[in-house]
Design an enzyme around this catalytic site. Structure first.
Site, mmCIF file in Angstrom:
data_model
loop_
_atom_site.group_PDB
_atom_site.id
_atom_site.type_symbol
_atom_site.label_atom_id
_atom_site.label_comp_id
_atom_site.label_asym_id
_atom_site.label_seq_id
_atom_site.Cartn_x
_atom_site.Cartn_y
_atom_site.Cartn_z
ATOM 1 N N SER A 36 0.808 -1.221 0.000
ATOM 2 C CA SER A 36 0.000 0.000 0.000
ATOM 3 C C SER A 36 0.842 1.273 0.000
ATOM 4 O O SER A 36 0.354 2.323 -0.384
ATOM 5 C CB SER A 36 -0.940 0.017 1.205
ATOM 6 O OG SER A 36 -0.197 -0.004 2.408
ATOM 7 N N ASP A 219 -2.293 8.119 7.977
ATOM 8 C CA ASP A 219 -3.150 7.214 8.738
ATOM 9 C C ASP A 219 -2.240 6.317 9.573
ATOM 10 O O ASP A 219 -1.056 6.603 9.716
ATOM 11 C CB ASP A 219 -4.094 6.428 7.817
ATOM 12 C CG ASP A 219 -3.361 5.502 6.861
ATOM 13 O OD1 ASP A 219 -2.168 5.218 7.079
ATOM 14 O OD2 ASP A 219 -3.984 5.050 5.873
ATOM 15 N N HIS A 222 0.537 4.806 6.971
ATOM 16 C CA HIS A 222 1.159 5.445 5.818
ATOM 17 C C HIS A 222 1.592 6.873 6.087
ATOM 18 O O HIS A 222 0.828 7.646 6.665
ATOM 19 C CB HIS A 222 0.164 5.434 4.643
ATOM 20 C CG HIS A 222 -0.380 4.074 4.372
ATOM 21 N ND1 HIS A 222 -1.629 3.686 4.763
ATOM 22 C CD2 HIS A 222 0.194 2.999 3.797
ATOM 23 C CE1 HIS A 222 -1.820 2.428 4.418
ATOM 24 N NE2 HIS A 222 -0.729 1.979 3.844
#
Ligand SMILES: *[C@@H]1O[C@H](CO)[C@@H](O)[C@H](O)[C@H]1NC(C)=O
Ligand SMILES: *[C@@H]1O[C@H](CO)[C@@H](O)[C@H](O)[C@H]1NC(C)=O
Length: 258
Positions: A36, A219, A222
């Site tokens: 991600s 978040d 990340h």
């Protein structure tokens, strides 16, 4: 998704790519593999819960809309792509728009959630707001061995094809001294819920900070776009402590000579 302490291996792949670029007179192709941290929207096309396709993801992206990037704005491949002179970042390989001349730009094969475990994030494992000691230790054991394997591979190939990016140290710098990088905090994520906004992903119902540039973490997993910029700056200009055996500026200079 991955905790900063363990991202070295994942990002290394992203950072290796500019070296394996296919170069024509006017352009470079850029291929991205990873999780991600570097997914630019493949998971939008997959049946998975690891998604960044609803607000406030993308709140600072040029379109102000979610794209599938796990960032408030641009992610690491976007910033690398910009710096190697591409007119747009490589599209997700699952995007129906990845056709024709756009294929010459490369493609992004990253998919969020690769290796997703409950082992990562601060709220679940940390103590008193610190990072998890066990995971930090795992990274400290893993990272030097990764460096060794990469040097060995380069020796076998006879050229510096693989470059190790010390993202653990890059993160460590702004985590231990957020103020020096213009951050108000590195302990609390901008978007999330629970202790330190550190539980789960960012959703429309999460707490959201007003100024994303003041947060090292967007978040629970990340970095913010601002932190991504600091990381990419180090990739291009960092010393051997951060980029082994050389940084991307040097690689591009070597590449331009061949
Ligand atoms: C992670 O934790 C959640 C919530 O406790 C649980 O539902 C899930 O099954 C766990 N996943 C793994 C891979 O352990
Ligand atoms: C990395 O990049 C910069 C250019 O920004 C260069 O001046 C520097 O010497 C490079 N290499 C090392 C090992 O620092």
């Amino acid at each position: 998704m991955a905790v900063p302490a363990t991202v070295t291996m994942l990002l290394i792949v992203a950072a290796v790519l500019p070296i394996v670029v296919i170069r024509t007179a006017e352009a470079r192709a850029f291929f991205v593999f990873g999780d991600s941290l570097v997914d630019s929207g493949n998971n939008n096309y997959l049946a998975t819960t690891a998604r960044a396709d609803s607000p406030p993801y993308g709140v600072d992206y040029p379109t102000r809309r979610p794209t599938g990037r796990f960032s408030n704005g641009l992610n690491i491949p976007d910033l690398i792509s910009e710096r190697i002179g591409q007119s747009e970042p490589p599209l997700p390989y699952l995007s129906p728009e990845l056709t024709g001349r756009r294929l010459l730009n490369g493609a992004n094969f990253a998919s969020a959630g690769i290796g997703v475990l409950n082992d990562t994030e601060r709220a679940m494992r940390g103590t008193n707001g610190g990072c998890s000691a066990e995971l930090q230790r795992a990274a400290a054991l893993f990272n030097p061995q990764l460096d060794e394997v990469l040097s060995e591979l380069n020796r076998e190939i006879g050229r510096d094809v693989f470059v190790g990016v010390n993202t653990a140290q890059m993160h460590n710098d702004f985590v231990t001294n957020p103020g020096a990088f213009g951050f108000a905090t590195s302990k609390v994520a901008c978007c999330g819920q629970g202790p330190y906004n550190g539980l789960g992903l960012c959703t429309p119902a999460s707490n959201l900070c007003p100024n994303r540039n003041l947060y090292a973490f967007w978040d629970a997993f990340h970095p913010s776009e601002k932190a991504n910029r600091i990381i990419v700056e180090q990739m291009f200009s960092g010393t051997a402590e951060y980029m082994k055996p050389m940084n991307l500026t040097t690689i591009l200079q070597l590449d331009a000579r061949t």
